[in-house]
Motif scaffolding. Structure first.
Motif, short mmCIF file in Angstrom:
data_model
loop_
_atom_site.label_atom_id
_atom_site.label_comp_id
_atom_site.label_asym_id
_atom_site.label_seq_id
_atom_site.Cartn_x
_atom_site.Cartn_y
_atom_site.Cartn_z
N THR A 133 0.83 -1.21 0.00
CA THR A 133 0.00 0.00 0.00
C THR A 133 0.86 1.26 0.00
N ASN A 134 2.19 1.11 -0.04
CA ASN A 134 3.09 2.27 0.05
C ASN A 134 2.68 3.16 1.23
N ALA A 135 2.65 2.56 2.40
CA ALA A 135 2.13 3.23 3.59
C ALA A 135 2.87 4.52 3.90
N GLY A 136 2.15 5.45 4.51
CA GLY A 136 2.71 6.76 4.84
C GLY A 136 2.95 6.90 6.33
N MET A 140 7.69 8.07 2.06
CA MET A 140 6.72 6.99 2.14
C MET A 140 7.50 5.67 2.20
N ARG A 187 7.84 3.53 -0.01
CA ARG A 187 8.62 3.39 -1.24
C ARG A 187 10.08 3.80 -1.04
N PHE A 195 5.71 -3.14 -7.72
CA PHE A 195 4.95 -3.88 -6.71
C PHE A 195 4.63 -3.02 -5.49
N GLY A 243 2.85 -0.33 -3.71
CA GLY A 243 1.61 0.38 -3.95
C GLY A 243 0.65 -0.35 -4.88
N ALA A 244 1.00 -1.56 -5.33
CA ALA A 244 0.13 -2.28 -6.26
C ALA A 244 -0.97 -3.05 -5.54
N GLU A 245 -0.95 -3.04 -4.22
CA GLU A 245 -1.98 -3.72 -3.42
C GLU A 245 -2.18 -5.18 -3.83
N ALA A 288 -4.26 9.95 -0.55
CA ALA A 288 -2.88 10.36 -0.34
C ALA A 288 -2.04 9.21 0.18
N GLU A 289 -2.62 8.44 1.12
CA GLU A 289 -1.80 7.36 1.68
C GLU A 289 -2.50 6.03 1.87
N HIS A 290 -3.81 5.96 1.77
CA HIS A 290 -4.50 4.70 2.10
C HIS A 290 -4.60 3.71 0.95
N GLY A 291 -4.40 4.17 -0.28
CA GLY A 291 -4.57 3.27 -1.42
C GLY A 291 -5.98 3.32 -1.99
N ILE A 292 -6.28 2.42 -2.91
CA ILE A 292 -7.56 2.40 -3.61
C ILE A 292 -8.43 1.21 -3.16
#
Lengths: 472, 472
Positions: A149-152, A161, A163, A198, A200-202, A426-430
């Protein structure tokens, strides 16, 4: 294939120890973090190693089963639980919890994807190192989920982040092959950087099974201040001043609205307002450092200048770690207080740094105009342009009426956000929760690229289908 | 299609002003930075806007022509010039030099891909902001090339590679469509982060036409020291101590070998050795900061401690910017000095931070064993694990004999590097020059992913074919 047959094949192929099929067991993995949503699954697979993940993915491919990878299941956008149809398989990483190695001299650690974030943070601190990712769920979330999720969190301003904290990845691809990209090199320009795909790709392109992390030196000095200001504009002016005065040593810069203490006191009635009197805006600011820089002296000198300039109206600097935690309790307690007021719109939006104050003002005005019976609350990681702009409707007329107000509020806030070129996440993902709002804002070119990527890596569309983009 | 016909169609479709076809004009764009390699092309296209790039790419697609995007043509791995066959088209961004906007309050700038790095740095400094990317070629390289090669340089330690300085991209895709990803948001977790695909792709997936850059506050205090140490191990111990003592304020940490001054003096005979006497290793270190932190006092206190501990044997701190530049002249002059000694092996490798000293020792030993008539020189950005390990052969027996020694030296160094899990390209990229060495080390899984990606985004294989991976 009927689901009973699928379960039998999974148990036969992977062994009963790896496969949960009892409805109660399965249900636990199909419930979201807030407990609002309950779905179901064919089974839950719990591999204990990368090789077992590979075998599980391969078997699911053979059986034509779709997979939903799951870490600590603390996500906020329904990206880690299966859909309502009950035809997917959950693959949980919760048995992969090995810290593979910590190398203090390399400022790196390599860990299984199922390691709990807090466990990693504690283990590296024992080696005099620091993994800066910090978020509310850190006692439960797992690093593979943080990566996916590329957590913040609260320290993005300083450390980036997730990433920016990942040096390498090990990923099981949709066909079960293992990609070993677990390097700890700081600089490596050998072609396209595949790990970025990968992050942030959930879990839609593969399953992260191992992570190489960038470590830092643990800050030995952390100083925290709560400051009262005349407006959100002045909070952002203070931010710019802090960037100049305090070098790169700001670790948090949180905007808190005037209602913060009152909201936090709903959840924590013992909480004392450290800055009595009504102020239009507050900032919770943290400086952190190691070694020879005197962080407290830096903060004092910065505040002196900001007060002389009239930017800061009142303020308190924590004299101890315990006092600092009390200040953070206001920030964190706001969430709990809002939750106790009933269902409401929670957003996680971002706008350009120069637009934060204008966005907040216009979003408040739009809510006052469109939904005069609702309260709006703005706070968040404004050093990153990340605002949680929430709307609290009156809890009357039953759940349906409240839900309708929340939906209307979302449309109102998003319409303002769109004018600022902002992000709905911004940080939670889709996940599945924000998919429709995401797709509604996707241009055709961007959607084409995302679908081409998905088609190239997961041609059968079996990895977390329906997450981020609708199935086609 | 015969090339004359291709040229006619390009001129007819794009206008004579955009298309260079005169052999001398074309040749200038087909010569590498060092002037060692000269190839040829069908034509050179010089579009002046994103729309013109799009039209050019679309026409080349219709004509079945392969495209090689080119920025400042300062690359070191033949990634920006066409291959020997002369059947490709160069698309230069050198007419796209508009600074689209600088927003100091957003800490961002948006620029055309053809802007020269130094021009960008100067423009943002005029607005009290700082773009930290710093490298030798900054007066000639263009930002689109920096993005496409994920350029590094001397300040990576503090500010990251180009990847970490990019907020958004505008890219013309292989079919000519424009992807507008020019956001300046700091946090945006809306699905897979597409811009990451194009950073470091060396133009193989599309053509970067616009870049949104992250800006910082310009450091007002920069302090530079040259330090003498007992060994490379001790240099790395000093690095670890500096990470702890100096917070995150180190902006450069360069290892220099004992032969540094002598090599630099070949190129700059006037250069005075600031630390007379032979020492086994040197470190050129820089601290930088803004505002209220006293960087000079920090450096002094750090050096006091390191000298007391016996880590630093001798040292000089620059008393002025002019003196600092003299110290940097040793570091930069080494390259010129080596060049004047004749053809030699230049490498750009990286190893884990904890392995730098061992790698340097083993690589020196391997060269001494395999190539006893060659000198080896190690230096570089060791704060990032990035070492330029060069081998200087005797210049006897003609160019063929020297070239054979260089090739043998490369095999020797790479064999050591492979044992450390190192990278053959820390910051320069792959291009055409390093393709064979890259492919020889690619696992099948990684190659499969890279080819799947290429196939998805550039199915006709027309974008910089032969760069990074051989054509198939």
């Amino acid at each position: 294939m009927v689901q009973d047959e699928a379960r039998e094949r999974l148990v036969a192929g992977l062994g009963a120890a790896m496969v949960l099929t009892e409805p109660d067991d399965v249900a636990r993995y199909c419930r979201d973090w807030h407990g609002d949503v309950q779905t179901s699954a064919v089974a839950v697979l719990r591999p204990g190693s990368t090789a077992e993940v590979s075998a599980a993915v391969r078997l699911c491919a053979e059986l034509g089963l779709a997979l939903v990878p799951q870490g600590g299941n603390t996500g906020l956008v329904l990206g880690g639980i299966p859909d309502e149809a009950g035809a997917e398989v959950v693959l949980s990483l919760d048995r992969m919890t090995r810290i593979r190695r910590i190398d203090p001299d390399d400022f790196s650690a390599v860990v299984d994807a199922g390691c709990v974030l807090e466990t990693i943070k504690a283990a590296v601190e024992a080696e005099d190192r620091f993994f800066p990712l910090s978020l509310g769920a850190q006692g439960s979330c797992r690093i593979g989920g943080n990566v996916s999720t590329n957590a913040g969190g609260i320290n993005v301003l300083r450390y980036g982040m997730t990433r920016e904290l990942v040096l390498g990845l090990e990923v099981v691809l949709p066909d079960g092959t293992v990609w070993d990209g677990l390097s700890t090199l700081r600089k490596d320009n050998r072609g396209v950087d595949l790990k970025q795909l990968f992050i942030g790709a959930e879990g839609t392109l593969g399953i992260v099974t191992g992570v190489a992390l960038k470590l830092l030196v643990k800050p030995t000095q952390v100083e925290t201040a709560l400051l009262a200001l005349g407006s959100v504009e002045e909070a952002m002016a203070l931010y710019r001043r802090a960037r100049t005065d305090c070098c790169d040593l700001i670790s948090a810069f949180e905007l808190i609205g005037p209602e913060a203490v009152a909201l936090a006191q709903i959840a924590h009635p013992d909480l004392v307002d450290p800055l009595p009197g009504a102020h239009p805006a507050y900032v919770l600011m943290e400086l952190a450092g190691t070694g020879l820089v005197d962080i407290r002296a830096l903060l004092d000198r910065f505040l002196e200048g900001a007060m002389e300039e009239g930017l800061v109206l009142d303020g308190v600097v924590a004299a101890s770690r315990a006092q600092a935690l009390q200040l953070w309790r206001i920030r964190e307690g706001m969430n709990d207080g809002q939750a106790m007021l009933g269902a409401h719109l929670r957003t996680d939006v971002s706008v350009p740094l120069s637009q934060v104050a204008r966005f907040v003002a216009e979003a408040h005005a739009a809510v006052a105009r469109d939904l005069p019976d609702c309260r709006s609350v703005a706070y968040g990681h404004v050093g990153d342009g990340n605002i949680h702009f929430n709307v609290l409707p009156p809890q009357e007329g039953g759940p349906g009426a409240v839900a309708a107000r929340i939906k209307a509020a979302k449309e109102t806030v998003n319409a303002v956000l769109d004018r600022f070129g902002g992000s709905i996440s911004a940080e939670h993902g889709i996940g599945r929760l924000k998919r429709a709002d995401f797709e509604a804002r996707l241009g055709g070119v961007q959607e084409g690229l995302l679908r081409a990527l998905k088609g190239a890596l997961d041609p059968a569309g079996r990895m977390n289908p329906g997450c981020q983009l609708h199935r086609r």
